[in-house]
Enzyme design. Sequence first.
Site, mmCIF file in Angstrom:
data_model
loop_
_atom_site.group_PDB
_atom_site.id
_atom_site.type_symbol
_atom_site.label_atom_id
_atom_site.label_comp_id
_atom_site.label_asym_id
_atom_site.label_seq_id
_atom_site.Cartn_x
_atom_site.Cartn_y
_atom_site.Cartn_z
ATOM 1 N N GLY A 64 -20.743 125.217 17.002
ATOM 2 C CA GLY A 64 -21.058 123.807 16.750
ATOM 3 C C GLY A 64 -19.814 122.941 16.748
ATOM 4 O O GLY A 64 -18.777 123.302 17.318
ATOM 5 N N LEU A 67 -14.936 121.609 13.280
ATOM 6 C CA LEU A 67 -14.812 120.879 12.015
ATOM 7 C C LEU A 67 -13.371 120.508 11.707
ATOM 8 O O LEU A 67 -13.104 119.461 11.118
ATOM 9 C CB LEU A 67 -15.420 121.703 10.877
ATOM 10 C CG LEU A 67 -16.944 121.922 10.990
ATOM 11 C CD1 LEU A 67 -17.434 122.851 9.881
ATOM 12 C CD2 LEU A 67 -17.705 120.604 10.949
ATOM 13 N N HIS A 88 -25.290 113.358 22.348
ATOM 14 C CA HIS A 88 -26.525 112.795 22.904
ATOM 15 C C HIS A 88 -26.507 112.829 24.422
ATOM 16 O O HIS A 88 -27.513 113.138 25.070
ATOM 17 C CB HIS A 88 -26.731 111.353 22.418
ATOM 18 C CG HIS A 88 -27.054 111.276 20.960
ATOM 19 N ND1 HIS A 88 -27.463 110.134 20.337
ATOM 20 C CD2 HIS A 88 -27.012 112.233 19.992
ATOM 21 C CE1 HIS A 88 -27.679 110.379 19.045
ATOM 22 N NE2 HIS A 88 -27.389 111.640 18.822
ATOM 23 N N ASP A 143 -28.636 117.795 13.895
ATOM 24 C CA ASP A 143 -28.497 116.735 14.906
ATOM 25 C C ASP A 143 -28.497 117.383 16.284
ATOM 26 O O ASP A 143 -28.971 118.505 16.438
ATOM 27 C CB ASP A 143 -27.245 115.870 14.633
ATOM 28 C CG ASP A 143 -25.946 116.660 14.626
ATOM 29 O OD1 ASP A 143 -25.849 117.673 15.351
ATOM 30 O OD2 ASP A 143 -25.007 116.263 13.909
#
Length: 261
Positions: A64, A67, A88, A143
Amino acid sequence: MTYETILHDVTDGVATITLNRPSKLNAFNDPMIAETTDALKAAGRDAAVRCVVITGAGRGFSSGQDLSDFQERGENVSIGEHLHHGYHRLIRQMVALEKPIIGAINGIAAGAGCGVALAADIRIAADNASFMLAFSRIGLIPDSGVNWLLPRLVGYARAYEMAITADRVPAAQALEWGLVNRVVPAAQLPEITAAWARRLADGPTLAYGLTKRAMSRGWDMSLNEALEYEAYLQEVAGRSADNREGIAAFLEKREARFSGR
Ligand code: LHQ
């Protein structure tokens, strides 16, 4: 565009995108989001590409968002902006690409990495792969399209459970839940994925793409709208060279040779 965070290969109609930051389990930084989006765009533009494979280098698919990268930006950074300009575009690109995308899930797919895995059309998981909605562990909500994609695949109860527990869902359970199409021995993942990709790249690409469009738009339609829309798309498929070839091959009792058009 020169790629630094992904490997990109196009061979015999199959574009393979390998997320390539293995020391961070292929966590997404901005270049990796942009490069993956760009490679998918290129796959859409290149008529020779008839199937896309996304996988990860090393022992993970993707952990992901990077971070450490994100934290370095300081306190006042807008996550919403980051999502708009990054994930997106990537997720939309995957869903809009009218060619089949195989996610070869070679290890953990966490957070936005899970979102990318879910936006593939077919998921083939190594038996040591797992899926994890890591978001709530850091006080965030899912998300990268997860809230839209996951309940559609596994139902609300399982999706919500994954979100609030952030527990790892191992490959075998993912298969049982309908989160993946196949689970294969880890050592055989590349070979089995290649066989699937070969089969899909030799298929009627236009029809595969229109099917993807019909099914993804169909979610938001009434039955009557969906019937009208599929009739419209079938009209397009019915005028394709592959439709003519498929019927001729059937009548001549031979294998069809699809051109993708
Ligand atoms: C990492 C990461 C990582 C950096 C492993 N980043 N280094 C969108 C917009 C804006 C903000 C926030 O988020 C989002 C969307 C999201 O994706 S939120 C979710 C972000 N992801 C996570 O929270 C997952 C973080 N990672 C983990 O929990 C673990 O690494 C998992 C469970 C994925 C794997 O655990 P292990 O197999 O035990 O591996 P590891 O933790 O030892 O990781 C290996 C290395 O990779 C390690 O570095 P090191 O230098 O110690 O070897 C990790 O620090 C690094 N790494 N994920 N997301």
